[in-house]
Design a protein around this motif. Structure first.
Motif, PDB file in Angstrom:
ATOM      1  N   MET A 194       0.855  -1.183   0.000  1.00 29.39           N
ATOM      2  CA  MET A 194       0.000   0.000   0.000  1.00 29.39           C
ATOM      3  C   MET A 194       0.886   1.227   0.000  1.00 29.39           C
ATOM      4  N   ASP A 195       0.546   2.196  -0.820  1.00 32.39           N
ATOM      5  CA  ASP A 195       1.322   3.432  -0.763  1.00 32.39           C
ATOM      6  C   ASP A 195       0.518   4.536  -0.087  1.00 32.39           C
ATOM      7  N   LYS A 196      -0.696   4.212   0.339  1.00 27.91           N
ATOM      8  CA  LYS A 196      -1.539   5.179   1.047  1.00 27.91           C
ATOM      9  C   LYS A 196      -1.783   4.652   2.437  1.00 27.91           C
ATOM     10  N   GLU A 197      -1.978   5.577   3.352  1.00 22.95           N
ATOM     11  CA  GLU A 197      -2.398   5.151   4.689  1.00 22.95           C
ATOM     12  C   GLU A 197      -3.882   4.816   4.633  1.00 22.95           C
ATOM     13  N   VAL A 198      -4.294   3.964   5.555  1.00 19.41           N
ATOM     14  CA  VAL A 198      -5.688   3.521   5.487  1.00 19.41           C
ATOM     15  C   VAL A 198      -6.654   4.651   5.844  1.00 19.41           C
ATOM     16  N   TRP A 199      -6.190   5.599   6.641  1.00 23.27           N
ATOM     17  CA  TRP A 199      -7.092   6.721   6.969  1.00 23.27           C
ATOM     18  C   TRP A 199      -7.332   7.611   5.754  1.00 23.27           C
ATOM     19  N   GLU A 200      -6.348   7.634   4.832  1.00 20.33           N
ATOM     20  CA  GLU A 200      -6.569   8.407   3.595  1.00 20.33           C
ATOM     21  C   GLU A 200      -7.692   7.770   2.778  1.00 20.33           C
ATOM     22  N   ILE A 201      -7.684   6.430   2.747  1.00 21.08           N
ATOM     23  CA  ILE A 201      -8.743   5.718   2.037  1.00 21.08           C
ATOM     24  C   ILE A 201     -10.097   6.041   2.665  1.00 21.08           C
ATOM     25  N   THR A 202     -10.124   6.029   3.997  1.00 24.29           N
ATOM     26  CA  THR A 202     -11.383   6.319   4.698  1.00 24.29           C
ATOM     27  C   THR A 202     -11.853   7.734   4.383  1.00 24.29           C
ATOM     28  N   ASP A 203     -10.908   8.684   4.445  1.00 24.96           N
ATOM     29  CA  ASP A 203     -11.294  10.081   4.215  1.00 24.96           C
ATOM     30  C   ASP A 203     -11.800  10.300   2.796  1.00 24.96           C
ATOM     31  N   THR A 204     -11.066   9.758   1.818  1.00 22.76           N
ATOM     32  CA  THR A 204     -11.530   9.947   0.430  1.00 22.76           C
ATOM     33  C   THR A 204     -12.890   9.304   0.243  1.00 22.76           C
ATOM     34  N   SER A 205     -13.061   8.122   0.812  1.00 20.61           N
ATOM     35  CA  SER A 205     -14.350   7.443   0.646  1.00 20.61           C
ATOM     36  C   SER A 205     -15.468   8.271   1.257  1.00 20.61           C
ATOM     37  N   ARG A 206     -15.204   8.822   2.431  1.00 21.54           N
ATOM     38  CA  ARG A 206     -16.234   9.646   3.081  1.00 21.54           C
ATOM     39  C   ARG A 206     -16.612  10.837   2.210  1.00 21.54           C
ATOM     40  N   ASP A 207     -15.565  11.437   1.581  1.00 21.85           N
ATOM     41  CA  ASP A 207     -15.839  12.603   0.733  1.00 21.85           C
ATOM     42  C   ASP A 207     -16.618  12.217  -0.511  1.00 21.85           C
ATOM     43  N   VAL A 208     -16.320  11.027  -1.016  1.00 21.41           N
ATOM     44  CA  VAL A 208     -16.864  10.649  -2.316  1.00 21.41           C
ATOM     45  C   VAL A 208     -18.272  10.072  -2.209  1.00 21.41           C
ATOM     46  N   ILE A 209     -18.542   9.396  -1.105  1.00 21.35           N
ATOM     47  CA  ILE A 209     -19.842   8.706  -0.999  1.00 21.35           C
ATOM     48  C   ILE A 209     -20.984   9.696  -1.188  1.00 21.35           C
ATOM     49  N   GLN A 210     -21.799   9.418  -2.182  1.00 21.02           N
ATOM     50  CA  GLN A 210     -22.886  10.323  -2.530  1.00 21.02           C
ATOM     51  C   GLN A 210     -24.184   9.907  -1.876  1.00 21.02           C
ATOM     52  N   THR A 211     -24.301   8.614  -1.612  1.00 23.78           N
ATOM     53  CA  THR A 211     -25.590   8.123  -1.171  1.00 23.78           C
ATOM     54  C   THR A 211     -25.846   8.547   0.268  1.00 23.78           C
ATOM     55  N   GLN A 212     -27.014   9.088   0.481  1.00 22.63           N
ATOM     56  CA  GLN A 212     -27.447   9.417   1.835  1.00 22.63           C
ATOM     57  C   GLN A 212     -28.441   8.356   2.269  1.00 22.63           C
ATOM     58  N   GLY A 213     -28.168   7.142   1.880  1.00 18.62           N
ATOM     59  CA  GLY A 213     -29.116   6.062   2.120  1.00 18.62           C
ATOM     60  C   GLY A 213     -29.052   5.559   3.538  1.00 18.62           C
ATOM     61  N   GLU A 214     -29.328   4.301   3.655  1.00 21.12           N
ATOM     62  CA  GLU A 214     -29.503   3.739   4.975  1.00 21.12           C
ATOM     63  C   GLU A 214     -28.181   3.564   5.705  1.00 21.12           C
ATOM     64  N   TRP A 215     -27.093   3.409   4.933  1.00 23.32           N
ATOM     65  CA  TRP A 215     -25.838   3.034   5.571  1.00 23.32           C
ATOM     66  C   TRP A 215     -24.823   4.156   5.513  1.00 23.32           C
ATOM     67  N   GLU A 216     -24.061   4.231   6.559  1.00 31.58           N
ATOM     68  CA  GLU A 216     -23.082   5.298   6.704  1.00 31.58           C
ATOM     69  C   GLU A 216     -21.736   4.625   6.945  1.00 31.58           C
ATOM     70  N   LEU A 217     -20.712   5.119   6.273  1.00 28.02           N
ATOM     71  CA  LEU A 217     -19.377   4.543   6.464  1.00 28.02           C
ATOM     72  C   LEU A 217     -18.808   5.034   7.781  1.00 28.02           C
ATOM     73  N   GLN A 218     -18.381   4.083   8.601  1.00 25.13           N
ATOM     74  CA  GLN A 218     -17.848   4.476   9.899  1.00 25.13           C
ATOM     75  C   GLN A 218     -16.339   4.538   9.897  1.00 25.13           C
ATOM     76  N   GLY A 219     -15.721   3.568   9.287  1.00 23.70           N
ATOM     77  CA  GLY A 219     -14.266   3.563   9.264  1.00 23.70           C
ATOM     78  C   GLY A 219     -13.759   2.353   8.517  1.00 23.70           C
ATOM     79  N   ILE A 220     -12.490   2.426   8.144  1.00 25.73           N
ATOM     80  CA  ILE A 220     -11.873   1.302   7.452  1.00 25.73           C
ATOM     81  C   ILE A 220     -10.580   0.959   8.190  1.00 25.73           C
ATOM     82  N   ASN A 221     -10.408  -0.310   8.470  1.00 24.94           N
ATOM     83  CA  ASN A 221      -9.167  -0.803   9.058  1.00 24.94           C
ATOM     84  C   ASN A 221      -8.542  -1.782   8.091  1.00 24.94           C
TER      85      ASN A 221
END
Ligand SMILES: *[C@@H]1O[C@H](CO)[C@@H](O)[C@H](O)[C@H]1NC(C)=O
Ligand SMILES: *[C@@H]1O[C@H](CO)[C@@H](O)[C@H](O)[C@H]1NC(C)=O
Ligand SMILES: *[C@@H]1O[C@H](CO)[C@@H](O)[C@H](O)[C@H]1NC(C)=O
Ligand SMILES: *[C@@H]1O[C@H](CO)[C@@H](O)[C@H](O)[C@H]1NC(C)=O
Length: 447
Positions: A194-221
Motif C-alpha cells: 500500500m502506498d496510502k495510509e488507510v485513513w486516507e482511504i477512509t477520508d476519500t471514501s467519506r468525501d466521495v460517498i454520494q448516497t445518503q441512504g440507509e448506511w453510513e461509512l464508519q471507518g476502514i481498518n
C-alpha cells in the motif's frame, strides 16, 4: 511478399531489442525520435506490448510489487437474508514495468502516457469475498510514467459476502471484510503493498460517498496476513469496512408508534376499574397494535431474530397481560358487588390491617384510601356498578356502615377494597416489569 515484409519487420524489431538489451544492459529505453512530428510512435512501444503475456520482470526470482488502494464510492445494498453487501469500489493498482522507460527530455517532455490497458500486463487481483464475476468495463486505460510505473484504476460493483449480525437492528453496525489477493500468483511472484495510509482511504471514501441512504461509512481498518493454501502462500490485504445503519427511519416508523401504544395501554389503568370502557379500550389498543405490526413487518429484516422483534413480542404480551388483568379485576368487582363470597380470615385481617384508619375514622374515608394506595381515579367510578346492580349499597357507604355494623354491606365494601388493592398492585407490577424490560432493551441497544 507481405509475409516476408512482416517477417523482416519483426526481425528488425528483434534486432533492435537485442541491440538495446546488449547496449544498455537491463534498461529498456524507448526510442522516441519522431514523437514531436507524428505523435507517439506505436512501434516504439511494440516490444513492451509484445511482452504483455508475461509478468514484467527482468529477474524472475523477484516478485512484482503491486500497490493497492480503493475508494468506496457507494454502499448500495445490505442484504441480511443472503448476507451480502453490495458496494461500488474504485480500485487503484500500481506496479512497475521495468521494460518501460524513456527520457522525458528527449521525448517532447512527455512524463506520463495513457495506454490502453489491454496492451499491458495486468495483475490478476481479485476480491476474495466477491460473489459475482468481475465485470470490469472494457476499454480501460492505464497511466504509464517515464520510469515505468503503471497506474491502473478500475471501477466495480462488488457484491461481497459479509457476516451480517442483525441482532441490534436498527442500531446495528456491520464489519465487512474486503480482501484483495492475487488469484494465481503466490508470494514468490507477486506481493501486495500500500502506498496510502488507510485513513486516507477512509477520508476519500467519506468525501466521495454520494448516497445518503440507509448506511453510513464508519471507518476502514486493514490487516495483511498471508494466506496459505496447501504448500502455496498468497499475499493478501484485508480491509475491514465498518458501516452503520442510520436508524432514524426505524425509530420514527417502528419504535415511536409502538411506544405510544404501550404508554396508552399503561395509562388506561387509570380508567376506573368499574367503568365498562376499560376492557374494550384495551382490546382496541391490542387490535391497533396488531395492525401496526402487520403493516411494519416489511421494514424488519427478513431473517434472524433482531432484538426489536423480541421487543414487539414483549409489548404485545404486556398488552395481553394488562387485558387479562382488567378481565380479572372486572370479574372480582362483579363478584364482590353481586354475591360476595365469605372472606378468608387472613385476608380479612390483612384488609383490616391495611384499612385500620378507614374503619376507625369513618368521617375521613379519603385518608383511608390513600393508606391503601388507591388511585383517586378509582373512586368516582364506584357508583356505576352500584346503580347497575341496584340492590347493593354504595361501597363507601357500606364501609361507613361497616363501622356501625351491617355485615353484608361490610363484606361487599371489603371485597371492593380488595379488588382495588389488587388492581393497584398488579398495575405496579406491570409498570415494574415494563420498566425493567425497557431498560434492558435500551442497555442492550447501547452496547
Ligand atoms: C531511434 O530510432 C531512429 C529511427 O527511428 C534511429 O535513427 C535512432 O538511431 C534511434 N536512436 C537510438 C538511440 O536507438
Ligand atoms: C535474481 O535475484 C536473485 C535474488 O535477489 C539473485 O540471487 C540472483 O542473482 C538474481 N539473478 C540475476 C540474473 O540477476
Ligand atoms: C508501493 O508503496 C511503497 C510504499 O509503501 C513504495 O515504497 C513503493 O515504491 C510503491 N511501489 C509501487 C509500484 O507503487
Ligand atoms: C472489524 O473486525 C476486525 C477483526 O475482527 C477488527 O480488527 C476491527 O477492529 C473491526 N472494526 C471495527 C470498526 O469494529
Amino acid at each position: 511478399m507481405e509475409g516476408g515484409w512482416l517477417a523482416g519487420g519483426r526481425l528488425l524489431l528483434c534486432l533492435t531489442v537485442h541491440l538495446l538489451l546488449q547496449g544498455r544492459g537491463d534498461t529498456f529505453t524507448i526510442n522516441c525520435s519522431g514523437f514531436d512530428q507524428h505523435g507517439v510512435d506505436p512501434a516504439a512501444f511494440q516490444a513492451v506490448f509484445d511482452r504483455k503475456a508475461f509478468r514484467p520482470v527482468i529477474n524472475y526470482s523477484l516478485p512484482t510489487q503491486v500497490n493497492i488502494s480503493f475508494t468506496l464510492s457507494a454502499i448500495l445494498e445490505v442484504d441480511a437474508q443472503l448476507q451480502l453487501l453490495t458496494s461500488f469500489l474504485w480500485i487503484n493498482m500500481m506496479w512497475d514495468n521495468p521494460f518501460i522507460s524513456w527520457n522525458p527530455e528527449e521525448c517532447v517532455n512527455i512524463n506520463k502516457l495513457t495506454i490502453a490497458a489491454e496492451n499491458l500486463w495486468i495483475p490478476d487481483i481479485i476480491i476474495s469475498e466477491s460473489m459475482t464475476v468481475d465485470k470490469t468495463p472494457p476499454g480501460l486505460t492505464a497511466y504509464v510514467s517515464s520510469e515505468g510505473r503503471i497506474q491502473y484504476n478500475k471501477p466495480g460493483r462488488v457484491t461481497s459476502i459479509c457476516n451480517l449480525d442483525i441482532f441490534y437492528f436498527p442500531f446495528d453496525q456491520q464489519n465487512c471484510t474486503v480482501t484483495f489477493s492475487s488469484f494465481l500468483h503466490t508470494v514468490d511472484s507477486l506481493v501486495l503493498g500500500m502506498d496510502k495510509e488507510v485513513w486516507e482511504i477512509t477520508d476519500t471514501s467519506r468525501d466521495v460517498i454520494q448516497t445518503q441512504g440507509e448506511w453510513e461509512l464508519q471507518g476502514i481498518n486493514m490487516a495483511t496476513p498471508t494466506m496459505s493454501v496447501g504448500s502455496h502462500t498468497y499475499d493478501q490485504i484485508i480491509f475491514y469496512v465498518a458501516i452503520r445503519r442510520r436508524p432514524r427511519l426505524y425509530v420514527i416508523n417502528l419504535l415511536v408508534p409502538s411506544s405510544f401504544l404501550v404508554a396508552i395501554d399503561a395509562l388506561s389503568f387509570y380508567l376506573p376499574a368499574e367503568n365498562e370502557n376499560r376492557a374494550p379500550f384495551k382490546i382496541t389498543l391490542l387490535l391497533g397494535y396488531n395492525v401496526f405490526l402487520l403493516m411494519m413487518n416489511d421494514l424488519l429484516p427478513a431473517s434472524g431474530t433482531p432484538l426489536i422483534s423480541v421487543y414487539f413480542a414483549l409489548c404485545l404480551s404486556m398488552m395481553v397481560l394488562s387485558l387479562l388483568e382488567t378481565i380479572f379485576i372486572t370479574y372480582l368487582l362483579h363478584l364482590a358487588t353481586t354475591q360476595p363470597p365469605p372472606m378468608p380470615r387472613w385476608l380479612h385481617s390483612l384488609l383490616l390491617h391495611g384499612t385500620r384508619a378507614t374503619r376507625c375514622c369513618p368521617t375521613v374515608p379519603q385518608k383511608g384510601t390513600k393508606g391503601l394506595d388507591l388511585t383517586p381515579a378509582h373512586l368516582p367510578g364506584l357508583k356505576e356498578p352500584v346503580e347497575l346492580v341496584g340492590t347493593v349499597p354504595d361501597p363507601r357507604e357500606a364501609e361507613l356502615r361497616g363501622c356501625s355494623g351491617s355485615t353484608v354491606a361490610r363484606l361487599v365494601g371489603l371485597w371492593v377494597q380488595f379488588s382495588h388493592m389488587m388492581d393497584t398492585l398488579l398495575f405496579r407490577l406491570y409498570l415494574l416489569f415494563m420498566a425493567a424490560f425497557v431498560i434492558t432493551v435500551i442497555v442492550l441497544w447501547n452496547t
